[in-house]
Design a protein around this motif. Structure first.
Motif, PDB file in Angstrom:
ATOM      1  N   ILE A 131      43.337  31.560  51.000  1.00  0.00           N
ATOM      2  CA  ILE A 131      42.468  32.660  50.584  1.00  0.00           C
ATOM      3  C   ILE A 131      41.747  33.251  51.790  1.00  0.00           C
ATOM      4  CG2 ILE A 131      42.118  31.871  48.219  1.00  0.00           C
ATOM      5  CD1 ILE A 131      39.400  30.740  49.110  1.00  0.00           C
ATOM      6  N   ALA A 132      41.782  32.549  52.932  1.00  0.00           N
ATOM      7  CA  ALA A 132      41.198  33.103  54.152  1.00  0.00           C
ATOM      8  C   ALA A 132      41.898  34.383  54.574  1.00  0.00           C
ATOM      9  CB  ALA A 132      41.265  32.079  55.282  1.00  0.00           C
ATOM     10  N   THR A 133      43.130  34.588  54.129  1.00  0.00           N
ATOM     11  CA  THR A 133      43.867  35.805  54.469  1.00  0.00           C
ATOM     12  C   THR A 133      43.691  36.895  53.411  1.00  0.00           C
ATOM     13  OG1 THR A 133      45.964  35.295  53.342  1.00  0.00           O
ATOM     14  CG2 THR A 133      45.623  34.310  55.512  1.00  0.00           C
ATOM     15  N   VAL A 134      42.848  36.623  52.437  1.00  0.00           N
ATOM     16  CA  VAL A 134      42.695  37.540  51.295  1.00  0.00           C
ATOM     17  C   VAL A 134      41.285  38.121  51.208  1.00  0.00           C
ATOM     18  CG1 VAL A 134      42.745  37.689  48.751  1.00  0.00           C
ATOM     19  CG2 VAL A 134      44.496  36.353  49.962  1.00  0.00           C
ATOM     20  N   GLY A 135      40.256  37.272  51.224  1.00  0.00           N
ATOM     21  CA  GLY A 135      38.933  37.674  50.764  1.00  0.00           C
ATOM     22  C   GLY A 135      37.880  37.944  51.817  1.00  0.00           C
ATOM     23  N   TYR A 136      38.271  38.343  53.038  1.00  0.00           N
ATOM     24  CA  TYR A 136      37.287  38.531  54.093  1.00  0.00           C
ATOM     25  C   TYR A 136      37.450  39.896  54.773  1.00  0.00           C
ATOM     26  CZ  TYR A 136      36.291  33.677  53.293  1.00  0.00           C
ATOM     27  OH  TYR A 136      35.925  32.491  52.684  1.00  0.00           O
ATOM     28  N   GLY A 137      36.341  40.377  55.314  1.00  0.00           N
ATOM     29  CA  GLY A 137      36.356  41.654  56.022  1.00  0.00           C
ATOM     30  C   GLY A 137      36.401  42.860  55.111  1.00  0.00           C
ATOM     31  N   HIS A 138      35.918  42.697  53.879  1.00  0.00           N
ATOM     32  CA  HIS A 138      35.935  43.806  52.919  1.00  0.00           C
ATOM     33  C   HIS A 138      34.537  44.368  52.645  1.00  0.00           C
ATOM     34  CE1 HIS A 138      40.149  42.963  52.175  1.00  0.00           C
ATOM     35  NE2 HIS A 138      39.857  41.709  51.875  1.00  0.00           N
ATOM     36  N   GLU A 141      29.062  41.433  51.071  1.00  0.00           N
ATOM     37  CA  GLU A 141      27.997  40.599  51.617  1.00  0.00           C
ATOM     38  C   GLU A 141      27.042  40.076  50.562  1.00  0.00           C
ATOM     39  OE1 GLU A 141      26.066  42.252  54.987  1.00  0.00           O
ATOM     40  OE2 GLU A 141      27.939  42.821  55.977  1.00  0.00           O
ATOM     41  N   LYS A 142      27.123  40.576  49.347  1.00  0.00           N
ATOM     42  CA  LYS A 142      26.277  40.041  48.285  1.00  0.00           C
ATOM     43  C   LYS A 142      26.910  40.347  46.934  1.00  0.00           C
ATOM     44  CE  LYS A 142      23.229  44.104  48.088  1.00  0.00           C
ATOM     45  NZ  LYS A 142      21.828  44.554  48.170  1.00  0.00           N
ATOM     46  N   GLY A 143      26.531  39.545  45.930  1.00  0.00           N
ATOM     47  CA  GLY A 143      27.043  39.742  44.589  1.00  0.00           C
ATOM     48  C   GLY A 143      28.440  39.175  44.393  1.00  0.00           C
ATOM     49  N   LYS A 144      29.000  39.421  43.217  1.00  0.00           N
ATOM     50  CA  LYS A 144      30.312  38.906  42.844  1.00  0.00           C
ATOM     51  C   LYS A 144      31.408  39.931  43.125  1.00  0.00           C
ATOM     52  CE  LYS A 144      28.468  36.177  38.979  1.00  0.00           C
ATOM     53  NZ  LYS A 144      28.566  35.913  37.536  1.00  0.00           N
ATOM     54  N   ARG A 145      32.569  39.422  43.472  1.00  0.00           N
ATOM     55  CA  ARG A 145      33.745  40.278  43.625  1.00  0.00           C
ATOM     56  C   ARG A 145      34.981  39.439  43.358  1.00  0.00           C
ATOM     57  NH1 ARG A 145      35.306  44.477  48.559  1.00  0.00           N
ATOM     58  NH2 ARG A 145      37.508  44.687  48.028  1.00  0.00           N
ATOM     59  N   THR A 146      35.958  40.047  42.706  1.00  0.00           N
ATOM     60  CA  THR A 146      37.216  39.352  42.411  1.00  0.00           C
ATOM     61  C   THR A 146      38.328  39.918  43.281  1.00  0.00           C
ATOM     62  OG1 THR A 146      36.556  38.912  40.132  1.00  0.00           O
ATOM     63  CG2 THR A 146      38.901  38.785  40.628  1.00  0.00           C
ATOM     64  N   TYR A 147      39.095  39.018  43.883  1.00  0.00           N
ATOM     65  CA  TYR A 147      40.185  39.387  44.777  1.00  0.00           C
ATOM     66  C   TYR A 147      41.527  39.027  44.138  1.00  0.00           C
ATOM     67  CZ  TYR A 147      36.555  39.865  48.312  1.00  0.00           C
ATOM     68  OH  TYR A 147      35.437  40.257  49.005  1.00  0.00           O
ATOM     69  N   GLY A 225      29.773  28.802  47.325  1.00  0.00           N
ATOM     70  CA  GLY A 225      30.781  28.257  46.425  1.00  0.00           C
ATOM     71  C   GLY A 225      32.162  28.586  46.932  1.00  0.00           C
ATOM     72  N   PHE A 226      33.164  28.165  46.192  1.00  0.00           N
ATOM     73  CA  PHE A 226      34.541  28.326  46.641  1.00  0.00           C
ATOM     74  C   PHE A 226      35.473  28.240  45.447  1.00  0.00           C
ATOM     75  CE2 PHE A 226      32.220  24.869  48.826  1.00  0.00           C
ATOM     76  CZ  PHE A 226      32.141  23.989  47.764  1.00  0.00           C
ATOM     77  N   ALA A 227      36.655  28.769  45.629  1.00  0.00           N
ATOM     78  CA  ALA A 227      37.728  28.575  44.663  1.00  0.00           C
ATOM     79  C   ALA A 227      38.392  27.246  44.992  1.00  0.00           C
ATOM     80  CB  ALA A 227      38.738  29.711  44.755  1.00  0.00           C
ATOM     81  N   ILE A 228      38.378  26.331  44.051  1.00  0.00           N
ATOM     82  CA  ILE A 228      38.963  25.009  44.273  1.00  0.00           C
ATOM     83  C   ILE A 228      40.415  24.998  43.801  1.00  0.00           C
ATOM     84  CG2 ILE A 228      38.892  22.596  43.516  1.00  0.00           C
ATOM     85  CD1 ILE A 228      35.871  22.768  43.596  1.00  0.00           C
ATOM     86  N   SER A 229      41.267  24.417  44.616  1.00  0.00           N
ATOM     87  CA  SER A 229      42.692  24.291  44.286  1.00  0.00           C
ATOM     88  C   SER A 229      43.052  22.816  44.234  1.00  0.00           C
ATOM     89  CB  SER A 229      43.552  24.992  45.342  1.00  0.00           C
ATOM     90  OG  SER A 229      43.166  26.337  45.504  1.00  0.00           O
ATOM     91  N   LYS A 308      32.787  34.881  45.767  1.00  0.00           N
ATOM     92  CA  LYS A 308      34.184  35.337  45.771  1.00  0.00           C
ATOM     93  C   LYS A 308      34.967  34.653  44.650  1.00  0.00           C
ATOM     94  CE  LYS A 308      34.676  36.429  50.699  1.00  0.00           C
ATOM     95  NZ  LYS A 308      33.357  36.090  51.253  1.00  0.00           N
ATOM     96  N   HIS A 309      35.569  35.446  43.793  1.00  0.00           N
ATOM     97  CA  HIS A 309      36.463  34.953  42.759  1.00  0.00           C
ATOM     98  C   HIS A 309      37.886  35.415  43.097  1.00  0.00           C
ATOM     99  CE1 HIS A 309      33.230  33.884  39.762  1.00  0.00           C
ATOM    100  NE2 HIS A 309      32.557  34.643  40.613  1.00  0.00           N
ATOM    101  N   TYR A 310      38.864  34.603  42.708  1.00  0.00           N
ATOM    102  CA  TYR A 310      40.262  34.922  43.003  1.00  0.00           C
ATOM    103  C   TYR A 310      41.072  34.851  41.717  1.00  0.00           C
ATOM    104  CZ  TYR A 310      38.843  34.416  47.849  1.00  0.00           C
ATOM    105  OH  TYR A 310      38.204  34.569  49.058  1.00  0.00           O
ATOM    106  N   ASP A 311      41.806  35.920  41.438  1.00  0.00           N
ATOM    107  CA  ASP A 311      42.573  36.023  40.199  1.00  0.00           C
ATOM    108  C   ASP A 311      43.916  35.320  40.369  1.00  0.00           C
ATOM    109  OD1 ASP A 311      43.930  36.697  37.919  1.00  0.00           O
ATOM    110  OD2 ASP A 311      43.690  38.868  38.130  1.00  0.00           O
ATOM    111  N   ALA A 312      44.075  34.175  39.724  1.00  0.00           N
ATOM    112  CA  ALA A 312      45.292  33.365  39.873  1.00  0.00           C
ATOM    113  C   ALA A 312      46.315  33.625  38.771  1.00  0.00           C
ATOM    114  CB  ALA A 312      44.932  31.883  39.891  1.00  0.00           C
ATOM    115  N   THR A 313      46.162  34.727  38.039  1.00  0.00           N
ATOM    116  CA  THR A 313      47.079  35.017  36.925  1.00  0.00           C
ATOM    117  C   THR A 313      48.529  35.037  37.377  1.00  0.00           C
ATOM    118  OG1 THR A 313      45.358  36.343  35.854  1.00  0.00           O
ATOM    119  CG2 THR A 313      47.626  36.655  35.093  1.00  0.00           C
TER     120      THR A 313
END
Length: 349
Positions: A131-138, A141-147, A225-229, A308-313
């Motif tokens: 997820i380091a290649t997905v959710g950074y540099g966008h 800086e605050k609040g929720k966002r889904t990637y 927090g983090f997305a746990i795999s 950061k939330h990540y959509d694993a659908t």
């Protein structure tokens, strides 16, 4: 076509936490596996893991020496291989003074593996990304966002440099460029913080988060927090990609729901009430000050203040089942650490 039972699959970084689970699942399904290691002294740990994950299948496992920063051995490793699982990576507990320690193996190693595969006529590669290649540099800086898989980290816009993120992102960019230019079928798998059961005493840095809470060596928690795999899902998604030719050309997130550090502590506290699991947190402003000094805090400073939330659908669809829950991943990691005597039991203060 790739992925037939009894094909030989090359797995790089065979002594790693994820790679051992990948190898175990491949052997259990009937594949032959050739694993690469930089240090053959780790062969004992690999075989111990296979005793648990794929007992009786050792005759289909071969371990060879190869270093991500050296051409020696890679062409030989690719001989008679149907596909490559490029899992090897360098992870360190603190931000290194020289980022190249992490970045060079990631980028040069990926390029070396793909060049060697191409030279040997191997056209199928499944690569462990992050997820380091997905959710950074966008600008988040605050609040929720889904990637989702459509997002790609923008290194030039990151708040603070992070060697692991830089290495993984540049490595994935290089992999997609090479695959596009050389008719190679590439799939990338993107886990978050990888927990789950260890198979031997050689565990991963990710499990140290659980260990630090259980043994009391983490005196206070950052408010992140983090997305746990779960490592079992990460390995299974690699294998599912191999067995599904339609996965070529795609990125897949293998990420559970967002969990705060405090969520992890709460889960562990309920299961292990006699352990000295902290309830204290560190204010964000202190984390920002500490980040300037380097060390482990500088690796997580980009996550301070945001969620950061990540959509694993898409990944679950490839896998054909739901992912393990964060609680399952956390508790199985804890059980492993205790089982291998990596946690010294203490009474709560």
């Amino acid at each position: 076509m790739w992925g037939h039972i009894m094909d030989r699959i090359l797995v790089t970084g065979a002594s790693g936490f994820v790679a051992k689970h990948v190898i175990g699942q491949l052997l259990s399904l009937g594949y032959k596996v050739r694993g690469t290691v930089r240090d053959r002294a780790k062969l004992h740990n690999i075989l111990a893991a296979m005793d648990e994950l794929a007992p009786g299948a050792e005759d289909r496992l071969e371990i060879v020496g190869a270093d991500l920063l050296d051409d020696a051995g890679w062409l030989e490793a690719m001989e008679d291989v149907a596909a490559v699982m490029h899992v090897a990576t360098v992870i360190v507990g603190e931000e290194p003074k020289d980022p190249a320690v992490v970045i060079r193996p990631a980028v040069e190693g990926t390029e070396r593996v793909l060049r060697s595969a191409h030279a040997a006529g191997v056209t199928r590669v499944i690569m462990t990304s992050s997820i380091a290649t997905v959710g950074y540099g966008h600008g988040h800086e605050k609040g929720k966002r889904t990637y989702s898989e459509l997002d790609f980290t923008n290194l030039s816009q990151m708040r603070r440099p992070w060697a692991y993120c830089t290495g993984k992102t540049r490595a994935e960019q290089a992999a997609w460029a090479f695959a596009s230019g050389n008719n190679m079928a590439l799939t990338t798998i993107h886990p978050g913080a990888i927990l789950g059961p260890a198979t031997d005493p050689q565990t991963s840095i990710s499990l140290q988060m659980v260990g630090g809470l259980l043994d009391g060596s983490t005196p206070a928690m950052p408010r992140i927090g983090f997305a746990i795999s779960d490592v079992r899902d990460v390995a299974a998604m690699h294998v599912a990609a191999l067995r599904n030719p339609e996965s070529a050309g795609h990125r897949y997130l293998c990420t559970g729901p967002y969990q705060s550090f405090e969520d992890v502590a709460t889960i562990l506290r309920k299961a292990y009430p006699d352990h000295p699991i902290t309830v204290k947190t560190v204010p964000d402003w202190i984390m920002r000050v500490l980040a300037r000094l380097g060390g482990p805090v500088s690796q997580i400073i980009n996550d301070i203040g945001n969620e950061k939330h990540y959509d694993a659908t898409k990944g679950e669809r490839l896998l054909g089942r739901p992912l393990h829950t964060p609680e399952q991943a956390i508790l199985s990691a804890a059980e492993s650490l205790i089982r291998f005597d990596l946690i010294k039991l203490k009474k709560a203060r």
